[in-house]
Design an enzyme around this catalytic site. Structure first.
Site, PDB file in Angstrom:
ATOM      1  N   THR A   1       0.817  -1.213   0.000  1.00  9.47           N
ATOM      2  CA  THR A   1       0.000   0.000   0.000  1.00  9.47           C
ATOM      3  C   THR A   1       0.853   1.268   0.000  1.00  9.47           C
ATOM      4  OG1 THR A   1      -1.764  -1.158   1.115  1.00  9.47           O
ATOM      5  CG2 THR A   1      -1.786   1.214   1.333  1.00  9.47           C
TER       6      THR A   1
ATOM      7  N   LYS B   1       2.019  -8.885  12.567  1.00  8.28           N
ATOM      8  CA  LYS B   1       0.834  -8.092  12.261  1.00  8.28           C
ATOM      9  C   LYS B   1      -0.308  -8.669  13.087  1.00  8.28           C
ATOM     10  CE  LYS B   1      -1.982  -6.177   8.580  1.00  8.28           C
ATOM     11  NZ  LYS B   1      -2.339  -6.115   7.175  1.00  8.28           N
TER      12      LYS B   1
ATOM     13  N   THR C   1       2.021  -4.925   4.032  1.00  2.00           N
ATOM     14  CA  THR C   1       1.940  -5.220   5.468  1.00  2.00           C
ATOM     15  C   THR C   1       1.670  -6.684   5.799  1.00  2.00           C
ATOM     16  OG1 THR C   1      -0.428  -4.768   5.482  1.00  2.00           O
ATOM     17  CG2 THR C   1       1.028  -2.930   5.997  1.00  2.00           C
ATOM     18  N   ASP C   2       0.883  -7.354   4.938  1.00  2.00           N
ATOM     19  CA  ASP C   2       0.324  -8.633   5.374  1.00  2.00           C
ATOM     20  C   ASP C   2       1.360  -9.679   5.778  1.00  2.00           C
ATOM     21  OD1 ASP C   2      -2.280  -7.832   5.255  1.00  2.00           O
ATOM     22  OD2 ASP C   2      -2.532  -8.392   3.149  1.00  2.00           O
TER      23      ASP C   2
HETATM   24  N1  GLU Z   1      -1.818  -7.766   0.713  1.00  2.00           N
HETATM   25  C1  GLU Z   1      -1.101  -6.586   0.382  1.00  2.00           C
HETATM   26  C2  GLU Z   1       0.326  -6.663   0.934  1.00  2.00           C
HETATM   27  O1  GLU Z   1       0.554  -7.186   1.992  1.00  2.00           O
HETATM   28  C3  GLU Z   1      -1.827  -5.402   0.951  1.00  2.00           C
HETATM   29  C4  GLU Z   1      -1.101  -4.111   0.840  1.00  2.00           C
HETATM   30  C5  GLU Z   1      -0.470  -3.730   2.145  1.00  2.00           C
HETATM   31  O2  GLU Z   1      -0.860  -4.281   3.168  1.00  2.00           O
HETATM   32  O3  GLU Z   1       0.464  -2.895   2.143  1.00  2.00           O
HETATM   33  O4  GLU Z   1       1.247  -6.233   0.270  1.00  2.00           O
END
Ligand code: GLU
Length: 421
Positions: free
Chosen positions: A83, A239, A161-162
């Site tokens: 993100t 997380k 993030t995931d």
């Molecule tokens: N699933 C994506 C990732 O982990 C979501 C975007 C985010 O969380 O930054 O990259």
């Protein structure tokens, strides 16, 4: 004259008056204002009383968004996706990757008040669920090169993030004798949204990259306020919330430091910078490993399958270290014994996330220990998965005893015998 994106304006609403730079807003009915502290603030059009122009956007030929200030410490940035490197496409409703680093720096100019971005590498643009150990190796290789360059103070990695904590754990093991900071950061809300967490996270990440914290750390919001971040050890972070800005928490330990855009307050001890040392890349990895969770009623056949196809498994067991044995309708012990005798390395981590395994408290746990399961104390299951791949990826540790010894060695702060937090 009507104000345009890039202009400095003063907006009077029914509640207050705000000053900042107008940002392109793709969201219907919302005017987006970038405040002086970097925070994006969304204002409902219906609440606006007046917009006064304070200064026009400086036009001229399109300059590089990246500003060079050779008086500031040099930091290298690795962009990998997530993100933090995306913006909402309001036509499709989806989020799309930024296409070049200048776009990222246009959105986060605050970073240039803290460090000089010397180099930007974009090895790939991926969501973190699409990464695997080869991506971790690629990031580690870039880090090694930057950190062994006398001109570079530290590295910032922007990431989804995931599954960020897997990459953090991998870098903690792959970068041996770490000499400088390696800082992973993220955002939960994209930069073009009001209340994006990206600006503060990035400013604090820059602060840590220039500090003497020579560890792989994750830097992100400490709470849902937009005031300071935590620097969290890469092997002990997870997380723990799907959407909050403070989604990452230290597990079984405390944060290394509180980080503000202008200063760092250390909380716990850490490895310190040594510019005379060189970091070594040690990125062997065997991906024939699995991470599974025990649940009541689990079918023992899983272990027969694993032992024919895999070299190791981390199983998340109960808080103290239990899974179904003697009294259960489906006793897992015979299958686990067969698998271990067949050469499968079986490790146990704690499925409660917080706390540590203590198999000696009840006799079933003692029994499991005697079967050769490696109990990993307070190590996070995800870190254990990455560590198992790392250990099995090294030919020099091949006997069961060598593997057990290495899994139980505290290589990168993944064990905390004092259990705080
Ligand atoms: N699933 C994506 C990732 O982990 C979501 C975007 C985010 O969380 O930054 O990259």
């Amino acid at each position: 004259m009507e104000a345009k994106p890039g202009d400095r304006v003063s907006i009077r609403t029914v509640h207050e008056t705000l000053e900042g730079t107008l940002v392109e807003s793709y969201e219907a009915g919302i005017v987006l204002l970038k405040l002086r502290n970097g925070y994006n603030f969304g204002i409902k059009k219906e609440d606006i009383v007046s917009i006064d122009l304070i200064g026009k956007k400086k036009e001229g030929k399109k300059k590089e968004a990246r500003k060079v200030n050779s008086k500031l410490p040099n930091v290298d940035v690795i962009i990998t996706g997530g993100t933090i490197s995306s913006r909402v496409d309001y036509q499709t409703g989806g989020v799309k990757w930024l296409t070049n680093p200048e776009e990222l720096f246009e959105l986060y100019p605050e970073i240039f008040e803290i460090c000089n971005v010397r180099k930007v590498e974009i090895p790939f643009m991926k969501a973190s669920e699409n990464m695997d150990y080869k991506d971790w190796q690629e990031i580690a290789k870039i880090c090694e090169k930057s950190l062994n360059d006398g001109d570079c103070e530290g590295v910032i990695i922007t990431h989804g993030t995931d599954f960020l904590h897997y990459t953090a754990a991998a870098l903690s093991f792959f970068l041996k004798d770490l000499n400088k900071p390696v800082v992973l950061t993220y955002s939960q809300r994209s930069s073009d949204r009001a209340s994006s967490d990206a600006a503060l996270n990035l400013q604090c990440a820059a602060r840590v990259a220039c500090s003497d914290i020579a560890e792989v750390v994750l830097v992100g919001h400490a709470s849902s306020n937009d005031d300071f971040c935590y620097a969290l050890r890469g092997s002990k972070v997870r997380k723990l919330h799907s959407s909050r800005r403070d989604a990452f928490k230290p597990v079984n330990t405390m944060a290394i430091a509180r980080v503000f855009p202008d200063r760092i307050e250390t909380i716990t001890g850490h490895r310190t910078r040594d510019d005379n040392k060189k970091v070594k890349l040690d990125d062997g990895f065997n991906d024939k490993i699995a991470l599974i969770k025990f649940y009541p009623g689990m079918d023992p056949e899983i272990f027969d399958f694993l032992s024919t196809r895999y070299h190791g498994v981390v199983i998340e067991v109960s808080g103290l270290g239990h899974l179904a044995i003697d009294e259960a309708r489906k006793n897992l012990l015979p299958a686990i014994k067969r698998a271990i005798d067949n050469g499968l390395i079986v490790c146990a981590a704690c499925q409660t996330v917080y706390g540590r395994l203590d198999p000696l408290v009840y006799s079933p746990g003692r029994k499991l220990m005697n079967y050769g399961i490696i109990f990993l104390g307070d190590m996070l299951a995800e870190t254990a998965y990455v560590k198992l791949g790392f250990v099995l990826g090294h030919r020099q540790w091949k006997t069961k005893e060598q593997i057990r010894e290495k899994m139980l060695e505290n290589i990168s702060g993944e064990f905390n015998n004092r259990l705080e937090g």
